[in-house]
Design an enzyme around this catalytic site. Structure first.
Site, PDB file in Angstrom:
ATOM      1  N   CYS A 181       2.390  -7.097   9.621  1.00 29.49           N
ATOM      2  CA  CYS A 181       3.468  -6.917  10.602  1.00 29.49           C
ATOM      3  C   CYS A 181       4.718  -6.330   9.968  1.00 29.49           C
ATOM      4  O   CYS A 181       5.365  -6.971   9.127  1.00 29.49           O
ATOM      5  CB  CYS A 181       3.793  -8.262  11.249  1.00 29.49           C
ATOM      6  SG  CYS A 181       5.262  -8.199  12.287  1.00 29.49           S
ATOM      7  N   ARG A 211     -14.798 -17.019  25.184  1.00 31.95           N
ATOM      8  CA  ARG A 211     -15.260 -15.804  24.498  1.00 31.95           C
ATOM      9  C   ARG A 211     -14.543 -14.552  24.998  1.00 31.95           C
ATOM     10  O   ARG A 211     -15.038 -13.439  24.809  1.00 31.95           O
ATOM     11  CB  ARG A 211     -16.772 -15.655  24.688  1.00 31.95           C
ATOM     12  CG  ARG A 211     -17.548 -16.832  24.132  1.00 31.95           C
ATOM     13  CD  ARG A 211     -19.045 -16.652  24.293  1.00 31.95           C
ATOM     14  NE  ARG A 211     -19.778 -17.782  23.742  1.00 31.95           N
ATOM     15  CZ  ARG A 211     -21.109 -17.838  23.634  1.00 31.95           C
ATOM     16  NH1 ARG A 211     -21.848 -16.813  24.058  1.00 31.95           N
ATOM     17  NH2 ARG A 211     -21.687 -18.898  23.114  1.00 31.95           N
ATOM     18  N   TYR A 228      10.280  -3.948   5.201  1.00 31.70           N
ATOM     19  CA  TYR A 228      10.267  -2.980   4.107  1.00 31.70           C
ATOM     20  C   TYR A 228      11.634  -2.939   3.428  1.00 31.70           C
ATOM     21  O   TYR A 228      12.671  -3.187   4.054  1.00 31.70           O
ATOM     22  CB  TYR A 228       9.874  -1.597   4.620  1.00 31.70           C
ATOM     23  CG  TYR A 228       8.397  -1.473   4.886  1.00 31.70           C
ATOM     24  CD1 TYR A 228       7.495  -1.325   3.830  1.00 31.70           C
ATOM     25  CD2 TYR A 228       7.889  -1.532   6.179  1.00 31.70           C
ATOM     26  CE1 TYR A 228       6.136  -1.233   4.055  1.00 31.70           C
ATOM     27  CE2 TYR A 228       6.523  -1.442   6.422  1.00 31.70           C
ATOM     28  CZ  TYR A 228       5.657  -1.291   5.356  1.00 31.70           C
ATOM     29  OH  TYR A 228       4.299  -1.207   5.581  1.00 31.70           O
ATOM     30  N   HIS A 243      11.799   2.452  22.547  1.00 30.01           N
ATOM     31  CA  HIS A 243      11.289   3.612  23.277  1.00 30.01           C
ATOM     32  C   HIS A 243      10.088   3.189  24.122  1.00 30.01           C
ATOM     33  O   HIS A 243       8.935   3.308  23.697  1.00 30.01           O
ATOM     34  CB  HIS A 243      10.904   4.704  22.277  1.00 30.01           C
ATOM     35  CG  HIS A 243      10.813   6.060  22.887  1.00 30.01           C
ATOM     36  ND1 HIS A 243       9.720   6.877  22.726  1.00 30.01           N
ATOM     37  CD2 HIS A 243      11.682   6.748  23.673  1.00 30.01           C
ATOM     38  CE1 HIS A 243       9.921   8.018  23.369  1.00 30.01           C
ATOM     39  NE2 HIS A 243      11.098   7.961  23.951  1.00 30.01           N
ATOM     40  N   ALA A 261       7.137   3.679   6.870  1.00 26.01           N
ATOM     41  CA  ALA A 261       6.368   3.617   5.625  1.00 26.01           C
ATOM     42  C   ALA A 261       4.953   4.124   5.901  1.00 26.01           C
ATOM     43  O   ALA A 261       4.259   3.588   6.759  1.00 26.01           O
ATOM     44  CB  ALA A 261       6.336   2.184   5.102  1.00 26.01           C
ATOM     45  N   ARG A 275       0.813  -1.221   0.000  1.00 26.37           N
ATOM     46  CA  ARG A 275       0.000   0.000   0.000  1.00 26.37           C
ATOM     47  C   ARG A 275       0.842   1.265   0.000  1.00 26.37           C
ATOM     48  O   ARG A 275       0.491   2.264  -0.622  1.00 26.37           O
ATOM     49  CB  ARG A 275      -0.925  -0.020   1.225  1.00 26.37           C
ATOM     50  CG  ARG A 275      -1.692   1.265   1.475  1.00 26.37           C
ATOM     51  CD  ARG A 275      -2.421   1.202   2.820  1.00 26.37           C
ATOM     52  NE  ARG A 275      -1.502   0.926   3.930  1.00 26.37           N
ATOM     53  CZ  ARG A 275      -0.737   1.864   4.517  1.00 26.37           C
ATOM     54  NH1 ARG A 275      -0.771   3.119   4.096  1.00 26.37           N
ATOM     55  NH2 ARG A 275       0.067   1.534   5.521  1.00 26.37           N
ATOM     56  N   HIS A 301       6.474  -8.805   7.155  1.00 21.66           N
ATOM     57  CA  HIS A 301       7.338  -8.222   6.133  1.00 21.66           C
ATOM     58  C   HIS A 301       8.418  -7.311   6.694  1.00 21.66           C
ATOM     59  O   HIS A 301       8.277  -6.730   7.770  1.00 21.66           O
ATOM     60  CB  HIS A 301       6.497  -7.442   5.109  1.00 21.66           C
ATOM     61  CG  HIS A 301       5.524  -6.493   5.745  1.00 21.66           C
ATOM     62  ND1 HIS A 301       4.221  -6.857   6.030  1.00 21.66           N
ATOM     63  CD2 HIS A 301       5.661  -5.207   6.162  1.00 21.66           C
ATOM     64  CE1 HIS A 301       3.597  -5.835   6.591  1.00 21.66           C
ATOM     65  NE2 HIS A 301       4.451  -4.815   6.686  1.00 21.66           N
ATOM     66  N   CYS A 355      -3.641  -3.212  12.358  1.00 22.55           N
ATOM     67  CA  CYS A 355      -2.630  -4.227  12.045  1.00 22.55           C
ATOM     68  C   CYS A 355      -2.709  -5.357  13.067  1.00 22.55           C
ATOM     69  O   CYS A 355      -2.794  -6.524  12.701  1.00 22.55           O
ATOM     70  CB  CYS A 355      -1.242  -3.609  12.033  1.00 22.55           C
ATOM     71  SG  CYS A 355      -0.996  -2.400  10.723  1.00 22.55           S
TER      72      CYS A 355
END
Length: 264
Positions: free
Chosen positions: A168, A127, A209, A51, A263, A21, A207, A146
């Site tokens: 991820c 549940r 990047y 952090h 990204a 995307r 993934h 995500c």
């Protein structure tokens, strides 16, 4: 955190190049699971500095049901800046879905409060689930969830949690996600008088990047150090009454941070 480094190496060695995307490009695999025993320490990555202040404030912000970044800005947390509109709104993202999921008849469901009641009164329930993946509101969100869905499991007064993460970002996002849900488990275990069990992480599209590959290779040259220990300094009246000052981390000795672009 050897599990995390193993996953990173797997993506580098077995991943397939894919478009995404953001237009950045990724190396990606599909499907993987990791298990972290929280009795062995707090699973915060040591092969680069993370952090923790941002992780804590973001979780407290989710728990408030907040979806405007004003609180984050007040606390010098910038991780959501790129997605917010001019008013600071992100639309009905995690906090809204966790605390005020809209129903067709106009009511709202506080999924977290309902789950807490089950944990305290019916811990054998199957549940005890919280979902952020509200199909009817995805197009109103600045970013689709995500980390989409999590479930609790209790046996012999020991709390475990499994998260399904549909997308991820291994280098930047995943260390935050592991620490955030582990922190939530610590808080809920304290509120319910449970022992800590396992945090189970399950990923979908996992993934790196294309502009994180050099950073990943650098991180893999570093030997993991002992995990730190998380302390909660008081027990508030409810899950929703914690403050940043309630948490402290002992024996965190990470390698230096490794910078990488986000990204968008």
């Amino acid at each position: 955190m050897k599990q995390y480094l193993h996953l990173m190496k797997k993506v580098l060695n077995e991943g397939t190049e894919k478009e995404d995307r953001t237009g950045t490009g990724t190396v990606s695999i599909f499907g993987h699971q990791m298990r972290f025993n929280l009795k062995e320490g707090f699973p915060l990555v040591t092969t680069k500095k993370c952090h923790l202040r941002s992780i804590i404030h973001e979780l407290l912000w989710f728990l408030k049901g907040d979806t405007n970044i004003a609180y984050l800005r007040e606390n010098q947390v910038s991780i959501w800046e790129e997605w917010a509109d001019k008013t600071g709104s992100l639309g009905p993202i995690y906090g809204k879905q966790w605390r005020a999921w809209g129903t067709p008849d106009g009511h709202q469901v506080d999924q977290l409060s309902q789950t807490l009641e089950l944990l305290k009164n019916n811990p054998d329930s199957r549940r005890m689930i919280v979902s952020a993946w509200n199909v009817g509101e995805l197009d109103k969100m600045a970013l689709a969830p995500c980390h989409a869905f999590f479930q609790f499991y209790v046996v012999k007064k020991t709390l475990s949690c499994q998260l399904y993460q549909r997308s991820c970002d291994v280098f930047l996002g995943l260390p935050f996600n592991i620490a955030s849900y582990s922190l939530l488990m610590h808080m809920i275990a304290q509120q319910c008088d449970f022992f800590l069990g396992d945090f189970v992480w399950t990923g979908g599209d996992i993934h790196l990047y294309s502009n994180h590959l050099d950073q990943a290779h650098l991180q893999l040259t570093r030997e993991p150090r002992s995990l730190p220990h998380l302390l909660i300094n008081r027990k508030p009246d409810s899950l929703f009454d914690y403050h940043f000052e309630d948490f402290s981390l002992e024996k965190y000795n990470p390698y230096p941070a490794i910078k990488a672009p986000v990204a968008i």
